[in-house]
Write a protein that holds these residues in place. Sequence first.
Motif, mmCIF file in Angstrom:
data_model
loop_
_atom_site.group_PDB
_atom_site.id
_atom_site.type_symbol
_atom_site.label_atom_id
_atom_site.label_comp_id
_atom_site.label_asym_id
_atom_site.label_seq_id
_atom_site.Cartn_x
_atom_site.Cartn_y
_atom_site.Cartn_z
ATOM 1 N N UNK A 36 0.837 -1.194 0.000
ATOM 2 C CA UNK A 36 0.000 0.000 0.000
ATOM 3 C C UNK A 36 0.867 1.237 0.000
ATOM 4 N N UNK A 37 0.210 2.391 -0.018
ATOM 5 C CA UNK A 37 0.951 3.653 -0.014
ATOM 6 C C UNK A 37 0.185 4.655 0.830
ATOM 7 N N UNK A 38 0.919 5.332 1.701
ATOM 8 C CA UNK A 38 0.330 6.329 2.592
ATOM 9 C C UNK A 38 0.087 7.611 1.790
ATOM 10 N N UNK A 39 -1.172 7.875 1.451
ATOM 11 C CA UNK A 39 -1.481 8.988 0.561
ATOM 12 C C UNK A 39 -1.631 10.310 1.303
ATOM 13 N N UNK A 40 -1.922 10.253 2.599
ATOM 14 C CA UNK A 40 -1.953 11.477 3.407
ATOM 15 C C UNK A 40 -1.681 11.098 4.857
ATOM 16 N N UNK A 41 -2.001 11.987 5.778
ATOM 17 C CA UNK A 41 -1.607 11.750 7.160
ATOM 18 C C UNK A 41 -2.159 10.496 7.784
ATOM 19 N N UNK A 42 -3.379 10.100 7.450
ATOM 20 C CA UNK A 42 -3.987 8.954 8.128
ATOM 21 C C UNK A 42 -4.652 7.972 7.180
ATOM 22 N N UNK A 43 -4.303 7.974 5.899
ATOM 23 C CA UNK A 43 -4.958 7.088 4.937
ATOM 24 C C UNK A 43 -3.919 6.352 4.100
ATOM 25 N N UNK A 44 -4.211 5.075 3.830
ATOM 26 C CA UNK A 44 -3.355 4.223 3.008
ATOM 27 C C UNK A 44 -4.189 3.692 1.849
ATOM 28 N N UNK A 45 -3.667 3.799 0.636
ATOM 29 C CA UNK A 45 -4.322 3.277 -0.560
ATOM 30 C C UNK A 45 -3.777 1.891 -0.861
ATOM 31 N N UNK A 46 -4.660 0.914 -1.104
ATOM 32 C CA UNK A 46 -4.234 -0.446 -1.398
ATOM 33 C C UNK A 46 -5.256 -1.100 -2.323
ATOM 34 N N UNK A 47 -5.116 -2.405 -2.552
ATOM 35 C CA UNK A 47 -6.064 -3.141 -3.387
ATOM 36 C C UNK A 47 -7.199 -3.689 -2.540
ATOM 37 N N UNK A 48 -8.416 -3.676 -3.094
ATOM 38 C CA UNK A 48 -9.590 -4.098 -2.317
ATOM 39 C C UNK A 48 -9.525 -5.576 -1.971
ATOM 40 N N UNK A 49 -9.004 -6.430 -2.895
ATOM 41 C CA UNK A 49 -9.042 -7.868 -2.604
ATOM 42 C C UNK A 49 -8.084 -8.240 -1.477
ATOM 43 N N UNK A 50 -7.111 -7.393 -1.176
ATOM 44 C CA UNK A 50 -6.169 -7.687 -0.091
ATOM 45 C C UNK A 50 -6.880 -7.661 1.255
ATOM 46 N N UNK A 51 -7.869 -6.783 1.421
ATOM 47 C CA UNK A 51 -8.523 -6.599 2.722
ATOM 48 C C UNK A 51 -10.002 -6.965 2.654
ATOM 49 N N UNK A 52 -10.432 -7.671 1.610
ATOM 50 C CA UNK A 52 -11.867 -7.870 1.381
ATOM 51 C C UNK A 52 -12.558 -8.611 2.516
ATOM 52 N N UNK A 53 -11.924 -9.648 3.092
ATOM 53 C CA UNK A 53 -12.578 -10.403 4.163
ATOM 54 C C UNK A 53 -11.709 -10.437 5.410
ATOM 55 N N UNK A 54 -11.001 -9.349 5.650
ATOM 56 C CA UNK A 54 -10.058 -9.317 6.771
ATOM 57 C C UNK A 54 -10.781 -9.121 8.101
ATOM 58 N N UNK A 55 -10.298 -9.866 9.113
ATOM 59 C CA UNK A 55 -10.758 -9.661 10.485
ATOM 60 C C UNK A 55 -9.975 -8.529 11.128
ATOM 61 N N UNK A 56 -8.684 -8.483 10.831
ATOM 62 C CA UNK A 56 -7.840 -7.409 11.333
ATOM 63 C C UNK A 56 -6.803 -7.063 10.274
ATOM 64 N N UNK A 57 -6.311 -5.829 10.343
ATOM 65 C CA UNK A 57 -5.324 -5.340 9.383
ATOM 66 C C UNK A 57 -4.192 -4.675 10.148
ATOM 67 N N UNK A 58 -2.952 -5.063 9.805
ATOM 68 C CA UNK A 58 -1.772 -4.426 10.378
ATOM 69 C C UNK A 58 -0.993 -3.757 9.240
ATOM 70 N N UNK A 59 -0.498 -2.556 9.518
ATOM 71 C CA UNK A 59 0.251 -1.786 8.535
ATOM 72 C C UNK A 59 1.687 -1.657 8.999
ATOM 73 N N UNK A 60 2.621 -2.161 8.192
ATOM 74 C CA UNK A 60 4.034 -2.121 8.538
ATOM 75 C C UNK A 60 4.742 -1.055 7.700
ATOM 76 N N UNK A 61 5.314 -0.055 8.411
ATOM 77 C CA UNK A 61 6.016 1.047 7.772
ATOM 78 C C UNK A 61 7.516 0.875 7.948
ATOM 79 N N UNK A 62 8.272 1.253 6.931
ATOM 80 C CA UNK A 62 9.726 1.310 7.046
ATOM 81 C C UNK A 62 10.116 2.646 7.677
ATOM 82 N N UNK A 63 11.013 2.589 8.652
ATOM 83 C CA UNK A 63 11.460 3.810 9.306
ATOM 84 C C UNK A 63 12.775 4.278 8.681
#
Length: 956
Positions: A36-63
């Motif tokens: 995914x890609x962080x498009x602004x301060x609190x939103x990430x753009x990704x593909x719908x099928x990646x999260x379509x039936x997700x119970x939980x989602x974790x976002x891993x950022x490189x520091x």
Amino acid sequence: MNTADSRASGPDGLDPQRTVQVVTTRHAGAGRRGSGYRVNGDAVLTAAHVVSDAVSVQLRFLTEDGGVTELPGEPVWADSASDIAVLKIVGDTGVGGLRDVEVPPVRFARITQPVECEVLGFPRFRLRPDAASPDREAATWYRDSHHARGTTTPWGWLRTRKLEISVSPPEYDSEPGRSPWEGMSGAAVWSGGYAIGVVSEHHRADGLGRLVASNVERWYHLSPDRISELNDLIGVPPLADELTQLPPPSPVPPDVPEPNDAPQVQESAKRLAREVDTQWRREEQQRRVHDPFPLAVRFRCTPARELFDHWESIREAPPGTASGPLPLDGRLDRIAEVYGSIPSRRLVVLGEAGSGKSVLTLRFVLNWLGARTPGDAVPVIFGLSSWNPTTTSLRDWMCSQLVRDYPFLAAPAEHGGNLAGALVDARKILPVLDGFDEIAGGLHGAALRVLDRTVTPLLLTSRPKEYREAVAEPDVLRAAAVIELEGLTVDDYADYLHRSSRPVAAGGTQRTAWGPVLDQLREQPRSPGAVNLAAVLTTPLMVALARTVYSDAPRRSPSELLDTTAFASPEALRGHLLAAFLPAVYDPSPTGRRTGHRRHWHPDRAERWLGYLATHLNELGTPNLAWWELGTTMRRSSRMLVVGLVAALAFGVTTGIGNLPVDLVGTSRDLPFAIERGILVGLLHGLIAGLAFGFAYGLMSGAAPVKPSHVRIQIFGGSRERGAKSVSRFLLGLGVGVPFALVLEFMDRCVVGPLGFDDGLSGGLMGAILFPLEVGLGTGVVLGIMAWIEAPMDIKSVVSAADLLTTNRKNVIFHMLVWMLVIGLPAGIGFALTSGPEIGFASRPVRGLLAGLVFGIEAAFGGGLGYGLSFTAWGQWVALSRMWLPLTGRLPWAVIAFLDDAHQRGVLRRAGAVYQFRHARLQAHLADAFQMQHSSHRSSAPDTADPEPSATGTAS
């Protein structure tokens, strides 16, 4: 690309620190991984099928130090068809090494040909063991990033309109049963610093070096409401046409001058081209021309040979040369190309009511502007209904329309006149003359003769009957080719109606409510119901109405259109669709068309108000709904009465209230006396002001309504012409102010005093002399000052046609402030010098200050507001449209909000500074319904205003 370079480029490209690995868990089966890609301060753009039936989602950022920070994510928006989703970052983005700074926005673009691109994500073939793992036998595995660079083309998946990306394949394919690109889905695709798509698929049959991405431009097949939500979340432009085009459409830089033209003409032409393009692109989006796709409107060269000139004239062939016909047949999207193939650049488009002439002109303007180069004329749409060729020249009329719709063209030109005239004279305007048939009856022949005497390139639209009759009188239009719009067939609109309707369950097949109707039109075309309906759906107007009534209002079934008992003829069907249109677009039910951001109007009230507006336009003989003309179909005496009443209230109330503190502080009188005197003085002064300003309005308005002024306030830089104007205005103010003050003085001394309400503050003989002089001089000074500081809008002004109402209101408010200062200050000084002995704490300075404040407020609301009501379009608008018409139930209180909402719903359309009904047939239908409803009540009192729901926002 290194991190520093990426950060330095800001929003102009891919930033590795904003790339995200998306990890999900599911109820059943293994979780999914994506990018995914962080498009602004609190939103990430990704593909719908990646999260379509997700119970939980974790976002891993490189520091920045090479570490990883993990934050929870929450899906807030998704569309499976486009395969895009937006995740909200839950948690503090300033912890764990993430940069807690403002995130620059992402810019989006569309590609029109192959371009270079890059993608950064976390594919499966980058799975690596962690060398720092304490247990070598059971090492921890992680996915590192992969920066893929290659090319992409919009032509690889033409049917699904996706992007095909060609990159270097991974060297090894260790698991042939799985794609090595797993985990790359959701990664943003970049080109030239713009996001152009999101990786969505990899098909092994295409090889390891081919990826598929969701195309940003394809997202605009979503509904306008969904696009609006996406705009709020990630900042995509509200219109597809506002996407940056890659590669750029023209190598000509924007500062290239228009050749061989004066700098002022160059700048005016460039700005006009920008404004026309923006205006009609927004209007095209609002009319849902591309939702789900444009109807297949076709045209052909007319077979009626008597309607157009010799081909030699059209092709501008040399004398003695024979020329054959031009190939003019085509579809709507080729109209600019066909027009450009005509050497004379003169084309007439004929079509029946609702056949698509207006949409054709809109598409022509946009296509022509898209190919325009510096020096080319700017296409501008002119509605011909307001042109009287026997009284106004074509040039003068075009200039007035340009100033109305693009106010910056009212600025003075270097060599006299205004910018509109300079552009017309320099042949920088390509007139697109829409609605030749709407010119007043009996004037078509005169109009055609005027057009025939010109050699100006033009595009003219008309209904066939009116144009045929006009041509039969004088002659054909010189050097003009003629094409005719053809009727639609079931194959032209079947897929349109199918795709604009929601699917219904039908045994596993993809069906909609239109399925049975379309089947009968195809399979039983000779059945009575099919014959009637096919005759109606030959025009885009009726197809659009049918779509609105039955596709956008799912509680109704289009099968009823085949019922010959209810609709015995095509005309009955047309009437039904017109009558059902407004209830459909104003449907208040949860399944209707309303949105959370739209004000809710009751359908019956909306129909009554729109019916009044349609009747108003019919009485004016124009399709143009201008805010400054609302209410002007009332008798002049009635308008004078309304304006006089409002002016009387403004002046009388402020005078009556202002009398209280003056009498209480400046005299020894008690409160009851001050109240009684205030009521009496307020009534008398209000009566005088109402008569004066009502009569002034009657003289000013005459037979034509007061038009909005195209001026701005400019404190410094007055010219000699403005100085001369100021002197004449001063003399006018002096001549009007002195008699008005004498009448007020007469009333105070000969009516108020004898009735026992003389407060002793008249100032005796000196007061009787000074008061008229002070009012007369003050009025003259006010008018002189306003004449000095009012300047025409120049080309750099940001004021647009839609802002004329606001601009006129600001001018009136400034006018009131000037009245307050000019009248109040001298009045205070004069009152202090002429008043009687001190009473208590009310010293002469205190009396002067109080009198100055009171007289200043009276002048502002009496003189300033009265002047605005009598002499400005905004004052007329306030008195008639914001007060009288809503009070009598003919318009809502929030008129501008209602008109804007009607435009959003597709009932009205915008044409420059005015509104129009989406079609003349709708206007005629609403006017007829309104007149039938009110015919039995014409002799009774006006309706009382209906209560309205609260509005969000205010109307001017």
